[in-house]
Each structure stands twice: as C-alpha cells, then as structure tokens.
Design a protein around this motif. Structure first.
Motif, PDB file in Angstrom:
ATOM      1  N   ASP A  16     153.181  28.369  85.629  1.00 41.80           N
ATOM      2  CA  ASP A  16     152.531  27.408  86.529  1.00 41.80           C
ATOM      3  C   ASP A  16     153.076  27.558  87.955  1.00 41.80           C
ATOM      4  O   ASP A  16     154.144  28.156  88.149  1.00 41.80           O
ATOM      5  CB  ASP A  16     152.760  25.985  86.008  1.00 41.80           C
ATOM      6  N   THR A  19     156.802  26.675  88.720  1.00 44.21           N
ATOM      7  CA  THR A  19     157.752  27.662  88.203  1.00 44.21           C
ATOM      8  C   THR A  19     157.791  28.886  89.115  1.00 44.21           C
ATOM      9  O   THR A  19     158.861  29.408  89.427  1.00 44.21           O
ATOM     10  CB  THR A  19     157.359  28.083  86.768  1.00 44.21           C
ATOM     11  N   HIS A  40     146.852  31.581  91.743  1.00 41.20           N
ATOM     12  CA  HIS A  40     146.725  30.134  91.521  1.00 41.20           C
ATOM     13  C   HIS A  40     146.113  29.471  92.757  1.00 41.20           C
ATOM     14  O   HIS A  40     145.202  28.641  92.638  1.00 41.20           O
ATOM     15  CB  HIS A  40     148.100  29.495  91.260  1.00 41.20           C
ATOM     16  N   GLN A  44     142.547  27.339  93.283  1.00 42.07           N
ATOM     17  CA  GLN A  44     142.612  25.937  93.697  1.00 42.07           C
ATOM     18  C   GLN A  44     142.007  25.722  95.080  1.00 42.07           C
ATOM     19  O   GLN A  44     142.052  24.621  95.611  1.00 42.07           O
ATOM     20  CB  GLN A  44     144.084  25.469  93.686  1.00 42.07           C
TER      21      GLN A  44
END
Length: 99
Positions: A16, A19, A40, A44
């Motif tokens: 994630d 992390t 990521h 998003q």
C-alpha cells in the motif's frame, strides 16, 4: 483503458502507499518502491505525485527496469493527453533530465 491497465498490474503486486512511502523514507534510492508509488498515484488521480516520482527515477536510476521511469512518463503523457495542464511542464522537465 490500455494505459491504465499497466498501472493496475503494477499496483496489484505492490504494498500500500503508506508502506511504500516508509520504504522511500528509509531508502530514497528504492526505485521499485518509487515506481509502485507512482502507479498508486496515477490510479488515484494524483498525477503530479506520479510525475514527480517517475521523474525522480529518471534522474536517479535510468537503468531501473529497462528505463521504466521514462517509459511510464511517456505512457502517462499519452494517458492524460497534450491538453492536460501538467503534461507540457513535465515534458520539459523530462527533456532536461535526459540531457
């Protein structure tokens, strides 16, 4: 979308974002964590974060994963299109980083 699919595949096997950010804090040269974090961010809609992470890979580690930083930047340019507000400035930043 073809371009998004690649970023989805990267994220599927990635930790994630929190992390990954901790991994980068511990080792700023961790190109894999930076690359996964950029994927990521793209998914998003945080495109500026993604551009910054990918550009940092280009500057620090051109050899990472067969020039994956530069290739992902080019895919992101195509995904967003030339009219997106960030594309022009990051094209220039990429050109400067490559010279």
């Amino acid at each position: 979308d073809v371009y998004k699919r690649q970023f989805i595949e990267i994220v599927q096997n990635a930790p994630d974002p929190a992390t990954l950010e901790k991994q980068l804090a511990d080792d700023p040269r961790n190109s894999e964590a930076r690359y996964q974090l950029s994927a990521h961010a793209i998914l998003q809609g945080q495109f500026e974060v993604a551009f910054e992470q990918l550009l940092e890979i280009v500057k620090r580690d051109r050899n990472y994963n067969d020039d994956a930083g530069r290739k992902a930047l080019l895919k992101l340019f195509e995904l967003l299109g030339d009219n997106h507000e960030l594309v022009g400035s990051y094209r220039r930043k990429l050109a400067m980083a490559l010279n």
